[in-house]
Structures are given as C-alpha cells and as structure tokens.
Enzyme design. Structure first.
Site, PDB file in Angstrom:
ATOM      1  N   GLU A   8      52.107  49.380  42.766  1.00 27.35           N
ATOM      2  CA  GLU A   8      53.374  48.725  43.097  1.00 27.35           C
ATOM      3  C   GLU A   8      53.231  47.248  42.793  1.00 27.35           C
ATOM      4  O   GLU A   8      52.183  46.652  43.076  1.00 27.35           O
ATOM      5  CB  GLU A   8      53.696  48.886  44.603  1.00 27.35           C
ATOM      6  CG  GLU A   8      53.948  50.300  45.060  1.00 27.35           C
ATOM      7  CD  GLU A   8      55.333  50.820  44.687  1.00 27.35           C
ATOM      8  OE1 GLU A   8      56.209  49.995  44.342  1.00 27.35           O
ATOM      9  OE2 GLU A   8      55.509  52.047  44.722  1.00 27.35           O
ATOM     10  N   GLY A 193      51.920  39.702  40.732  1.00 27.93           N
ATOM     11  CA  GLY A 193      50.628  39.320  40.155  1.00 27.93           C
ATOM     12  C   GLY A 193      49.506  39.273  41.173  1.00 27.93           C
ATOM     13  O   GLY A 193      48.466  38.655  40.947  1.00 27.93           O
ATOM     14  N   ARG A 194      49.740  39.929  42.334  1.00 27.22           N
ATOM     15  CA  ARG A 194      48.749  39.942  43.429  1.00 27.22           C
ATOM     16  C   ARG A 194      48.480  38.533  43.974  1.00 27.22           C
ATOM     17  O   ARG A 194      47.439  38.282  44.590  1.00 27.22           O
ATOM     18  CB  ARG A 194      47.419  40.592  43.003  1.00 27.22           C
ATOM     19  CG  ARG A 194      47.536  42.007  42.422  1.00 27.22           C
ATOM     20  CD  ARG A 194      48.235  42.951  43.368  1.00 27.22           C
ATOM     21  NE  ARG A 194      48.076  44.364  43.004  1.00 27.22           N
ATOM     22  CZ  ARG A 194      49.037  45.279  43.167  1.00 27.22           C
ATOM     23  NH1 ARG A 194      50.233  44.932  43.638  1.00 27.22           N
ATOM     24  NH2 ARG A 194      48.803  46.531  42.864  1.00 27.22           N
ATOM     25  N   MET A 195      49.455  37.626  43.773  1.00 28.19           N
ATOM     26  CA  MET A 195      49.319  36.244  44.282  1.00 28.19           C
ATOM     27  C   MET A 195      50.061  36.138  45.618  1.00 28.19           C
ATOM     28  O   MET A 195      51.013  35.370  45.773  1.00 28.19           O
ATOM     29  CB  MET A 195      49.865  35.248  43.251  1.00 28.19           C
ATOM     30  CG  MET A 195      49.033  35.208  41.976  1.00 28.19           C
ATOM     31  SD  MET A 195      47.363  34.614  42.307  1.00 28.19           S
ATOM     32  CE  MET A 195      47.693  32.871  42.468  1.00 28.19           C
TER      33      MET A 195
END
Ligand SMILES: Cc1cc2nc3c(=O)[nH]c(=O)nc-3n(C[C@H](O)[C@H](O)[C@H](O)COP(=O)(O)O)c2cc1C
Ligand SMILES: Cc1ncc(COP(=O)(O)O)c(C=O)c1O
Length: 215
Positions: A8, A193-195
C-alpha cells in the site's frame, strides 16, 4: 507464499507540530474520535506487549475500556500470562493499529493495578455471560478439551444462575485491570515513499517534550 506484491502507498494525510494537542492523552482522544467516526472495526482494540524480567516479550490484543488523564485502562485476569509478566515487570507497551486511517499510536509506560472499586464498577457493566466466563476460564492455563471448558462454564452458571436469573455475579478475585501510565506516546501517520510522520511525546518533568523521528 510470496507476499511481495502486497503493498500500500500511504497518502491520506500528514501530521505536523501545529496539529498536536499540548497533551498526548488529548491528542489520542482526538485521533480515537476520528477512528470511531470512520467506522473502524473495534477501534479500541490494542496490542499489549509485556516482557519477563529477563527480557522475553509476549503480546496480545485487549480492549481499551477507559481513557483518562492518567492513562489507558484495560481489564483482564491477573493470573494470566500477561498478569504474571506485569506483576514481575510493570513496564509494557501498547499499539493501536488503525490501518484504514494509515495511522498507528504507540505507547510505552508502566502498568498500575486498578483499585477494586474501579474493577467492580466495570465488571457490573459486562453481560452476565462474560461475568460467568470470568469465573469459568483460568485464562492462559492449559485445558484438556473444549468440553472441559464448557463444563467449567456450566458449573459457574449453575453456581450463579443463568441470564435473567440469580443474584449479581461477584467479581472473581483473580479478575481485574490495569492502567498504563504513559512515558512515551508516538503518533504515526503514513506518507508516500515511506516518508511517514512520527511525532513522539516524551514525559519531561511535569510536562511533555515532542520530537520528530525519522520514519
Ligand atoms: C480484539 C480482541 C480483544 C481482546 N480483549 C481482551 C481483553 O480486553 N482482556 C483480555 O483479558 N483478553 C482479551 N482478548 C484475548 C487476549 O488477546 C488473550 O488471548 C488473553 O488475554 C490471554 O492472553 P495471555 O495468555 O497473554 O495473558 C482479546 C482478544 C481480541 C482478539
Ligand atoms: C477474555 C476476554 N476478557 C475480557 C475482554 C474485554 O472485553 P469485555 O469486558 O467487553 O468482555 C475480552 C474481549 O474480547 C476477552 O476476550
């Protein structure tokens, strides 16, 4: 089983310092209200992690049943595995996994045993079946079979009377609850972006400091 395709991308929102309440409990209430509004299934379900004094962890779901300025309350059997672990080491952690909102809240703190008046008041609100179940189940002990468990329930029901009959079921002496008094509370919001955003309250004297952690 290959799970590499299960992925996701998070992008429902962000979390920045101006969004935070002064107090983490107030902030938690704000997020919990949003989770309830969003129709999340069992929004008050949380994972409680405990550990033995020599550092062996274990975790399980419980239900948050009360939230106040001092902390997070759940009810359980004091003679259970979690009860044994908390008796020897009161440090524990909570996790609220609120996937539909791409959020989690992590709590680290110390569990206090609730006083009996508070336990009694909550026990009275439970359905009679659950009250009888609290007598019938030696939580975390090995049972011989489902039939043995059913027989134990039937004995307790015979002792106290079924639904709609009999006197109030007393609170079993081994049944009670804990208030987890937080030391650290992290609010996590998924970002692209997993940020992700991670804002953490840490107890500092009589108040709280807030830091941002790298995702
Ligand atoms: C959604 C959910 C909520 C639960 N709530 C509680 C609870 O509030 N109290 C409790 O003792 N067990 C609750 N359980 C059962 C626990 O997860 C666990 O099986 C039980 O407490 C025994 O844990 P222990 O052997 O580690 O002590 C719940 C389970 C689920 C899946
Ligand atoms: C064994 C056990 N005890 C206690 C609870 C707490 O919930 P309630 O007090 O609503 O029964 C649960 C909830 O699933 C449970 O499974």
């Amino acid at each position: 089983m290959d799970l590499t395709g299960l992925r996701e991308e998070y992008g429902r929102g962000g979390l920045d310092l101006p969004d935070l309440a002064d107090d983490p409990i107030e902030m938690f209430e704000r997020w919990l209200a949003q989770v309830i509004d969003a129709g999340v299934h069992e929004p008050n379900a949380m994972v409680v992690a405990t550990a033995t004094p020599d550092g062996r962890p274990s975790s399980r779901m419980v239900l948050l049943k009360e939230l106040g300025p001092r902390g997070f309350v759940f009810f359980t059997n004091h003679a259970s595995r979690k009860g044994d672990e908390l008796a020897a080491n009161a440090h524990c952690a909570l996790l609220f996994p609120w996937h539909p909102l791409e959020r989690q809240v992590r709590v680290e703190g110390v569990a206090e045993v609730l006083d009996r008046a508070e336990v009694e008041a909550y026990f009275r609100t439970r359905p009679r079946g659950a009250q009888i179940g609290a007598w019938a189940s030696a939580q975390s002990e090995v049972v011989d079979s489902r039939a043995a468990l059913a027989a134990s329930y039937a004995r307790a029901e015979e002792r106290f009377g079924p639904d709609g009959q009999g006197d109030a079921v007393p609170v079993p002496p081994h049944w009670g609850g804990y208030r987890v008094v937080p030391e650290v509370v992290e609010f996590w919001q998924g970002r692209p972006g997993r940020m992700h955003d991670r804002l953490v309250y840490r107890r500092e004297g009589a108040g709280w400091e807030v830091v941002r952690l790298a995702p």
